[in-house]
Design a protein around this motif. Structure first.
Motif, PDB file in Angstrom:
ATOM      1  N   ASN A 180       0.824  -1.214   0.000  1.00  0.00           N
ATOM      2  CA  ASN A 180       0.000   0.000   0.000  1.00  0.00           C
ATOM      3  C   ASN A 180       0.856   1.262   0.000  1.00  0.00           C
ATOM      4  N   LEU A 181       1.965   1.197   0.726  1.00  0.00           N
ATOM      5  CA  LEU A 181       2.884   2.337   0.760  1.00  0.00           C
ATOM      6  C   LEU A 181       3.458   2.599  -0.635  1.00  0.00           C
ATOM      7  N   CYS A 182       3.864   1.530  -1.302  1.00  0.00           N
ATOM      8  CA  CYS A 182       4.405   1.673  -2.661  1.00  0.00           C
ATOM      9  C   CYS A 182       3.337   2.185  -3.630  1.00  0.00           C
ATOM     10  N   ALA A 183       2.109   1.706  -3.448  1.00  0.00           N
ATOM     11  CA  ALA A 183       1.015   2.124  -4.330  1.00  0.00           C
ATOM     12  C   ALA A 183       0.730   3.615  -4.184  1.00  0.00           C
ATOM     13  N   ARG A 184       0.837   4.121  -2.951  1.00  0.00           N
ATOM     14  CA  ARG A 184       0.541   5.537  -2.714  1.00  0.00           C
ATOM     15  C   ARG A 184       1.488   6.459  -3.473  1.00  0.00           C
ATOM     16  N   VAL A 185       2.701   5.973  -3.710  1.00  0.00           N
ATOM     17  CA  VAL A 185       3.668   6.817  -4.428  1.00  0.00           C
ATOM     18  C   VAL A 185       3.833   6.357  -5.877  1.00  0.00           C
ATOM     19  N   GLY A 186       2.920   5.472  -6.316  1.00  0.00           N
ATOM     20  CA  GLY A 186       2.900   5.073  -7.721  1.00  0.00           C
ATOM     21  C   GLY A 186       3.953   4.069  -8.134  1.00  0.00           C
ATOM     22  N   ARG A 187       4.502   3.347  -7.190  1.00  0.00           N
ATOM     23  CA  ARG A 187       5.525   2.344  -7.530  1.00  0.00           C
ATOM     24  C   ARG A 187       4.839   0.993  -7.739  1.00  0.00           C
ATOM     25  N   TRP A 188       4.144   0.884  -8.867  1.00  0.00           N
ATOM     26  CA  TRP A 188       3.296  -0.276  -9.127  1.00  0.00           C
ATOM     27  C   TRP A 188       4.097  -1.546  -9.398  1.00  0.00           C
ATOM     28  N   GLU A 189       5.321  -1.403  -9.863  1.00  0.00           N
ATOM     29  CA  GLU A 189       6.155  -2.596 -10.065  1.00  0.00           C
ATOM     30  C   GLU A 189       6.438  -3.281  -8.728  1.00  0.00           C
ATOM     31  N   ASP A 190       6.720  -2.457  -7.721  1.00  0.00           N
ATOM     32  CA  ASP A 190       6.945  -3.010  -6.379  1.00  0.00           C
ATOM     33  C   ASP A 190       5.669  -3.640  -5.826  1.00  0.00           C
ATOM     34  N   VAL A 191       4.535  -3.005  -6.123  1.00  0.00           N
ATOM     35  CA  VAL A 191       3.244  -3.539  -5.671  1.00  0.00           C
ATOM     36  C   VAL A 191       3.013  -4.919  -6.275  1.00  0.00           C
ATOM     37  N   ASP A 192       3.212  -5.022  -7.589  1.00  0.00           N
ATOM     38  CA  ASP A 192       3.010  -6.309  -8.276  1.00  0.00           C
ATOM     39  C   ASP A 192       3.968  -7.372  -7.734  1.00  0.00           C
ATOM     40  N   PHE A 193       5.207  -6.960  -7.471  1.00  0.00           N
ATOM     41  CA  PHE A 193       6.201  -7.903  -6.951  1.00  0.00           C
ATOM     42  C   PHE A 193       5.768  -8.451  -5.591  1.00  0.00           C
ATOM     43  N   LEU A 194       5.295  -7.556  -4.713  1.00  0.00           N
ATOM     44  CA  LEU A 194       4.894  -7.977  -3.370  1.00  0.00           C
ATOM     45  C   LEU A 194       3.658  -8.873  -3.404  1.00  0.00           C
ATOM     46  N   ARG A 195       2.718  -8.546  -4.286  1.00  0.00           N
ATOM     47  CA  ARG A 195       1.514  -9.376  -4.397  1.00  0.00           C
ATOM     48  C   ARG A 195       1.853 -10.763  -4.935  1.00  0.00           C
ATOM     49  N   THR A 214     -10.394   7.708  -2.067  1.00  0.00           N
ATOM     50  CA  THR A 214     -10.122   6.566  -2.953  1.00  0.00           C
ATOM     51  C   THR A 214      -8.633   6.291  -3.120  1.00  0.00           C
ATOM     52  N   SER A 215      -7.799   7.200  -2.635  1.00  0.00           N
ATOM     53  CA  SER A 215      -6.351   6.944  -2.703  1.00  0.00           C
ATOM     54  C   SER A 215      -5.957   5.785  -1.800  1.00  0.00           C
ATOM     55  N   LEU A 216      -6.881   5.397  -0.902  1.00  0.00           N
ATOM     56  CA  LEU A 216      -6.606   4.279   0.006  1.00  0.00           C
ATOM     57  C   LEU A 216      -6.930   2.928  -0.625  1.00  0.00           C
ATOM     58  N   VAL A 217      -7.492   2.937  -1.831  1.00  0.00           N
ATOM     59  CA  VAL A 217      -7.758   1.687  -2.557  1.00  0.00           C
ATOM     60  C   VAL A 217      -6.647   1.518  -3.581  1.00  0.00           C
ATOM     61  N   PHE A 218      -5.796   0.540  -3.333  1.00  0.00           N
ATOM     62  CA  PHE A 218      -4.551   0.450  -4.094  1.00  0.00           C
ATOM     63  C   PHE A 218      -4.652  -0.554  -5.242  1.00  0.00           C
ATOM     64  N   HIS A 219      -5.490  -0.192  -6.222  1.00  0.00           N
ATOM     65  CA  HIS A 219      -5.615  -0.996  -7.437  1.00  0.00           C
ATOM     66  C   HIS A 219      -5.616  -0.031  -8.620  1.00  0.00           C
ATOM     67  N   ALA A 220      -4.515  -0.006  -9.348  1.00  0.00           N
ATOM     68  CA  ALA A 220      -4.348   0.970 -10.432  1.00  0.00           C
ATOM     69  C   ALA A 220      -5.394   0.803 -11.518  1.00  0.00           C
ATOM     70  N   GLU A 221      -5.825  -0.453 -11.729  1.00  0.00           N
ATOM     71  CA  GLU A 221      -6.744  -0.723 -12.834  1.00  0.00           C
ATOM     72  C   GLU A 221      -8.204  -0.456 -12.469  1.00  0.00           C
ATOM     73  N   MET A 222      -8.488  -0.162 -11.212  1.00  0.00           N
ATOM     74  CA  MET A 222      -9.869  -0.014 -10.761  1.00  0.00           C
ATOM     75  C   MET A 222     -10.411   1.386 -11.053  1.00  0.00           C
ATOM     76  N   GLU A 223     -11.658   1.436 -11.514  1.00  0.00           N
ATOM     77  CA  GLU A 223     -12.320   2.718 -11.775  1.00  0.00           C
ATOM     78  C   GLU A 223     -12.621   3.426 -10.451  1.00  0.00           C
TER      79      GLU A 223
END
Length: 600
Positions: free
Chosen positions: A438-453, A512-521
């Motif tokens: 979630n921390l990485c998602a807040r700053v837009g580091r989606w590669e790190d988010v995907d790696f952790l998931r 909505t910044s607390l919902v960490f899914h880049a692809e979500m509307e």
């Protein structure tokens, strides 16, 4: 050089020994009631040797019995020395030794003694089993405990009134409360001791509903609960956060005259505090005739968890004036109060005074409070250094505390450094991955988010779902985050949808910044936030309680920022006080504000 005079008790024993007629010596055991130390016992033992009475088994048994009453390493070593000189000890002597070891820091020695009993051809009795099973419980010797259970069954002692509750306690101590319940259920007429054992087991296993169900069953059998019963029942009620149920239990405590026990009053303070009623906790404390250290500590912790840090500190000063000595629990409450109120300097002062002034060695929880104190204040590097320089090995919890602080302050790089330390110790905790993700998602580091998931998935780590509960009409209702995302059929979901419209009209904006899914509307993110467990529980409370009633909610995780904002608006729009207990503290929402001052 002058020698110090003997103590009165030693002088008394010495005088008695001098007056004894050695030609017709009496049994030296009459001196034992006056004996207050191992040194005095040695004098009596010496006299027994001198008068040849040490050859009598009854004499040696009495000497050993004294050593095992309040066992220490020294007294048990002395008892063992006496025991080893007996060529054919009977089962009573084995029982005495086993009892001593089961109460000592060396409980496994009792298990070894049981093996000797069997190998010597003696038949163990109910006293043997109770001591050795207790030893298995305290040493977490589960396999040996099960073997003892089998031997008890073979000898027809498994339903013995002393052995049965001890077996239940052993299984619960070894984290198998279901096996303990099987033993309980096989008893046709369980007594209050058996009920106490199984209720305590369920409470310690964090299964409060089963514990409370058994308490009701105990009452239906017209059995009178004891202070032990009520301590466990109050703890179960505190776990649930069920205030109405807690008040009913308090009435039971009064009815049976159990409120005279200090421990029970202290448990009432703890229960009321954890159920969100600080006022009732204060009332119990103020009505106590005698207040010991645990009672003062419970009140300090109550103030601390309810965000009233300054009152917690004031309570500690009152405690000092009353000349009541604080303990490690007292300081946990103080440090917690400081960390949740941003009182950094005060926190350091109390932490230092633990060892400097009160000679109390800090434990891992005290260190955790200090990490939390520094982390909340934004001193993340200091917190990292503090953990790194600890005199003991850090636990994952210490690093997790710092990881949460990194998340709060948006420090991704330190967060990644911290999680590496956590994974060295434990990589199975889903919350760690989620916090950093979630921390990485807040700053837009989606590669790190995907790696952790992906890492979570590969390691089979599961995220703990958010769960909130609310008590209405003595029934505890639970809600999980996401309940109803795909359904609007129930009145609760319809009410929640309407509630969101009212909140928005009052100025609430879903974060909505607390919902960490880049692809979500954006709309889908709002729906996800809408069905968080806290909102579901609060909406249920609004629907099912009279206007003006306080809504009390318990959540298993930390309250999210969006739910915190929504609760403030709800308290203002509906003129309701909302008391929300999350995993860390209480939030009192009233007139659009929270007691935490948005510092949590």
């Amino acid at each position: 050089m002058a020698t110090a005079p003997p103590s009165p008790s030693m002088a008394s024993n010495a005088n008695v020994l001098r007056r004894i007629d050695t030609k017709n010596p009496p049994n030296p055991l009459f001196l034992l009631p006056k004996c207050t130390s191992l040194r005095e016992l040695e004098q009596i033992h010496s006299f027994a040797i001198k008068t040849h009475l040490q050859n009598y088994l009854s004499v040696v048994t009495k000497l050993i019995n004294f050593c095992t009453q309040n066992p220490t390493m020294t007294s048990m070593a002395y008892a063992q020395k006496l025991f080893d000189k007996i060529t054919e000890p009977d089962v009573v002597l084995y029982n005495t030794m086993a009892r001593g070891y089961s109460r000592s820091n060396y409980p496994r020695q009792a298990i070894a003694l049981f093996v000797l009993v069997l190998s010597s051809g003696l038949l163990p009795d109910d006293y043997t089993f109770t001591s050795v099973i207790k030893a298995c419980a305290s040493s977490k010797a589960f396999q040996e405990g099960k073997q003892l259970h089998c031997v008890a069954i073979k000898l027809g002692l498994d339903d013995n009134v002393y052995i049965c509750p001890t077996l239940i306690s052993m299984y619960t101590e070894c984290n198998d409360v279901d096996a303990a319940r099987q033993i309980f259920d096989k008893t046709s007429e369980p007594c209050v001791v058996l009920y106490n054992a199984i209720i305590t087991g369920y409470t310690r296993s964090s299964r409060p509903n089963e514990a409370l169900s058994l308490f009701r069953e105990l009452q239906l059998r017209n059995l009178k609960p004891t202070d032990v019963t009520m301590l466990s029942v109050l703890s179960s009620c505190a776990l649930l956060g069920a205030l109405d149920l807690g008040k009913w239990i308090h009435e039971c405590v009064k009815k049976f005259g159990i409120d005279k026990y200090i421990k029970v009053s202290t448990a009432l303070i703890d229960m009321y505090a954890k159920c969100g009623s600080l006022e009732d906790a204060i009332s119990v404390f103020e009505n106590m005739q005698v207040r010991d250290t645990p009672a003062w500590s419970a009140m300090i912790i109550a103030y601390a968890t309810h965000g009233q840090g300054h009152k917690a500190i004031a309570m500690f000063e009152e405690m000092r004036k009353a000349k009541v000595q604080p303990d490690e629990i007292t300081f946990l409450g103080l440090l917690y109060a400081c960390s949740h109120n941003g009182l950094v300097e005060e926190g350091w002062k109390y932490f230092s005074s633990m060892s400097d002034k009160y000679k109390i060695l800090p434990g891992i929880k005290h260190y955790g409070c200090m990490v939390d104190l520094l982390g909340r204040a934004g001193r993340l590097d200091d917190a990292f250094k503090f953990i790194d320089e600890l005199p003991i090995k850090p636990t994952p919890i210490l690093w997790r505390t710092l990881l949460s602080a990194c998340s709060s302050h948006g420090n991704v790089e330190l967060g990644k450094k911290v999680i590496k330390r956590i994974f060295r110790l434990d990589d199975s905790h889903g919350g760690d991955y989620v916090i950093l993700s979630n921390l990485c998602a807040r700053v837009g580091r989606w590669e790190d988010v995907d790696f952790l998931r992906k890492l979570m998935k590969d390691r089979g780590v599961v995220k703990v779902p958010g769960c909130s509960s609310i008590e209405v009409n003595n029934v505890v209702h639970e809600f999980f985050s996401g309940d109803g995302v795909h359904s609007t059929a129930t009145s609760l979901h319809q009410a929640l949808d309407e509630l969101m419209i009212e909140l928005k009209m009052a100025g609430y904006e879903p974060d909505t910044s607390l919902v960490f899914h880049a692809e979500m509307e954006e709309k889908d993110k709002e729906i996800t936030l809408r069905y968080h467990s806290e909102k579901l529980a609060i909406a249920y409370g609004l629907l099912n309680t009279p206007p003006g009633t306080t809504i009390r909610v318990v959540k298993n995780l930390r309250v999210c920022g969006d739910c915190h904002s929504a609760a403030k608006h709800i308290s203002m729009i509906f003129d309701r006080q909302i008391i929300l207990r999350d995993v860390q503290r209480f939030h009192h929402f009233k007139n659009g504000k929270c007691s935490c001052g948005d510092f949590w």
